[in-house]
Design an enzyme around this catalytic site. Structure first.
Site, PDB file in Angstrom:
ATOM      1  CG  ASP A 154      41.058  37.676  39.061  1.00  0.00           C
ATOM      2  OD1 ASP A 154      40.314  38.293  40.108  1.00  0.00           O
ATOM      3  OD2 ASP A 154      42.118  37.900  38.526  1.00  0.00           O
ATOM      4  NE  ARG A 155      35.231  31.638  41.906  1.00  0.00           N
ATOM      5  CZ  ARG A 155      35.057  30.850  42.982  1.00  0.00           C
ATOM      6  NH1 ARG A 155      34.875  31.723  43.595  1.00  0.00           N
ATOM      7  NH2 ARG A 155      34.838  29.505  42.324  1.00  0.00           N
ATOM      8  CE1 TYR A 156      38.731  38.988  45.757  1.00  0.00           C
ATOM      9  CE2 TYR A 156      39.851  37.574  45.031  1.00  0.00           C
ATOM     10  CZ  TYR A 156      39.814  37.886  45.379  1.00  0.00           C
ATOM     11  OH  TYR A 156      39.540  37.722  46.882  1.00  0.00           O
ATOM     12  CB  SER A 164      32.850  40.044  40.652  1.00  0.00           C
ATOM     13  OG  SER A 164      32.723  38.836  40.812  1.00  0.00           O
TER      14      SER A 164
END
Length: 206
Positions: free
Chosen positions: A143-145, A148
């Protein structure tokens, strides 16, 4: 609809909410760029659509409870430059309950200098991602979290997507965001090579 009887006021940001004697929000105060002040009330209520605050780094840092020191003053947004959160602050002043303000989502796939997403070639679901040292540093399908957070821990807080002609999503010389590939290469936003060794030489990545 032509008979909707709607008036649009552009360049007229809200400066305050009008609250009646019963504590009900009944309208807004807005000031046009020419200095004209409007006091607009609604008989059936007021719908407040503020947008977010991604372009207000100070506000992002003040509300964030996830990233801590990883969010720095120079962080940019993929959102519009005008998304600075004034409407949220005005609503909070009027007693609005704010939700999810601490849950700042970062988007890892963007131009590190402009915040643009139009120059992306390939996707993390089907491409490798490496850091400045040429090392894969995360599971690209996460996922993006997760992506990132992993990226912010790398040199210069950035990574590179490496895609092939089969998954670059380039059509008629344009990226999936509609940007001209040759222009991006000329501008140093995109690199193209026939071999991994050639790509290494162009990018300076081992």
């Amino acid at each position: 609809k032509d008979n909707a009887n709607i008036t649009f006021l552009t360049n007229t940001p809200m400066s305050d909410l009008i609250i009646d004697d019963n504590g009900r929000v009944s309208g807004v105060v807005a000031v046009n760029k020419d200095g004209t002040t409007y006091r607009i009330t609604g008989e059936k209520g007021v719908i407040l659509c503020t947008g977010g605050y991604g372009a207000n780094t100070e506000m992002v840092k003040a509300t964030d409870e996830i990233w801590g020191d990883l969010i720095t003053d120079d962080i940019i947004t993929t959102n519009a430059a005008g998304i600075t959160g004034e409407g949220i602050l005005i609503a909070e002043k009027a007693g609005a309950m704010l939700m999810e303000m601490d849950n700042t989502m970062l988007f890892p796939m963007a131009n590190i200098h402009t915040g643009s997403t139009e120059s992306i070639v390939g996707t993390t679901a089907s491409s490798l991602m490496v850091n400045q040292e040429g090392l894969r540093f995360c599971d690209e399908t996460k996922d993006r979290y997760t992506i990132s957070g992993a990226m912010l821990a790398q040199t210069n807080k950035m990574g590179y997507i490496i895609s092939s002609s089969e998954n670059a999503l380039i059509t008629n010389g344009k990226t999936q965001g509609g940007e001209d590939v040759e222009h991006l290469i000329k501008n140093g936003e995109l690199y193209r090579a026939e071999t991994i060794e050639e790509l290494s030489a162009i990018t300076g990545i081992n």
